[in-house]
Write an enzyme that holds these catalytic residues in place. Sequence first.
Site, mmCIF file in Angstrom:
data_model
loop_
_atom_site.group_PDB
_atom_site.id
_atom_site.type_symbol
_atom_site.label_atom_id
_atom_site.label_comp_id
_atom_site.label_asym_id
_atom_site.label_seq_id
_atom_site.Cartn_x
_atom_site.Cartn_y
_atom_site.Cartn_z
ATOM 1 N N TYR A 1 -11.388 127.646 30.175
ATOM 2 C CA TYR A 1 -12.042 128.956 30.050
ATOM 3 C C TYR A 1 -13.538 128.741 29.874
ATOM 4 O O TYR A 1 -13.966 127.860 29.124
ATOM 5 C CB TYR A 1 -11.488 129.695 28.819
ATOM 6 C CG TYR A 1 -12.086 131.062 28.611
ATOM 7 C CD1 TYR A 1 -11.492 132.194 29.151
ATOM 8 C CD2 TYR A 1 -13.262 131.228 27.867
ATOM 9 C CE1 TYR A 1 -12.046 133.452 28.969
ATOM 10 C CE2 TYR A 1 -13.826 132.480 27.684
ATOM 11 C CZ TYR A 1 -13.210 133.588 28.238
ATOM 12 O OH TYR A 1 -13.765 134.835 28.061
ATOM 13 N N GLU B 1 -17.333 135.872 33.404
ATOM 14 C CA GLU B 1 -16.203 135.167 32.812
ATOM 15 C C GLU B 1 -15.432 134.415 33.892
ATOM 16 O O GLU B 1 -15.124 134.979 34.943
ATOM 17 C CB GLU B 1 -15.265 136.182 32.144
ATOM 18 C CG GLU B 1 -14.069 135.531 31.464
ATOM 19 C CD GLU B 1 -13.061 136.546 30.948
ATOM 20 O OE1 GLU B 1 -12.508 137.317 31.762
ATOM 21 O OE2 GLU B 1 -12.834 136.579 29.737
#
Length: 399
Positions: free
Chosen positions: A119, A207
């Site tokens: 991530y 993101e």
Amino acid sequence: MNIHEYQAKDLLAKFGIAVPTGYPAMSVEEAVEAAGKLPGPLYVVKAQIHAGGRGKGKFKELRPDAKGGVRLAKSVADVETDAKEMLGNTLVTVQTGEAGKQVNRLYVTDGVDIAHEYYLALLVDRASGRIAMVVSTEGGMSIEDVAHETPEKITTITIDPATGFMPHHGRSVAFALKLKGETAKDAQKLAKKLYEAFVALDCSMLEINPLVETTGGGLLVLDTKMSFDSNALFRHKDVEAMRDETEEDPMEIEASKYDLAYIKLDGDIGCMVNGAGLAMATMDIIKLNGAFPANFLDVGGGASKEKVSAAFKIILSDPAVKGILVNIFGGIMRCDTIAEGIVAAAKEVELDVPLVVRLEGTNVQQGKDILAHSGLAIIPADDLGDAARKIVSEVKQAA
Ligand code: ADP
Ligand code: MG
């Protein structure tokens, strides 16, 4: 403003960031054509909506055990079947709310052999006044659980705007992701490019989840979400052109045409206020009296009668609105202009909910006179507390 995954990947590719090959598709035919251009044998068909959690999402119209909004397909024929099932149907994910979102676009992309999912996100961190990189070794579809249950697995690195991205930031990212050798170097380069893209495009959020290490080695951006600072869009016409209005709230689109600061909320009391601070205070005092605002609306300083009228009509067009509170402190904004705008709007559309108006400041008497002689059933209020109490009790009585 938000954009779709395929648009964000196109932008990232322009900054030299590695993404899998893929093509958007608006119809089943286009999806088949897109798959034909890919090498195979593994394809992924992805619903393009402005919401995450698609992989674990469910289609309202399909059986509960049907596949979600991100589907692995092993042949062009499978791509076709998936495209038929997905297009036009409503995908419900943890981020869409119960109503879900209709899937009107797909993205057909190369299937990737994944060794690990990471991530990596960039956002504007208000607390530090810097751009922050948030990274975790535990990427993928359960990042929300990681944040709740094992927050220590998430590392935040902030970047001083005075220095910009420095080599040590890149090393910190690679270290937090526990990467070694060439992959660590890849991560450092990637982090630098992402920072450059973020600043150059005036992003508010970028993101990547997951960022994957492939079984062949090397890092790839497999999914991305990008949001932009709307106030900077004037200098990014190419980004502005990516706007998909079908993904936005129709009332917010209408408000943006009149340059009104309007945000739809969950309650039932519509608010029209001048000044963001007063609008916040108005929402607070509605809550204090036990009800909830249906919207935030700041008509601004020197609004015209037309703008006020448009604002009023937007509030009235919201079926959730059971009552309206107008709270104006006239400074540059004159009370008579507000009154004229309200009367003009109420003449065009039927005012079928209680309306409480509190006016104070410049030309207050003229404003009150216009409302008093308008023939509209307006409940006047003396101050903010009085106004809030009156509208809440009117709405409760009507319910
Ligand atoms: P969402 O976050 O909306 O659920 P993602 O694009 O992250 O959608 O996809 C969910 C999961 O599907 C990913 O975590 C990954 O495991 C898998 N996936 C997505 N794209 C691909 C791809 N191109 N190749 C292989 N697997 C993929
Ligand atoms: Mg994802």
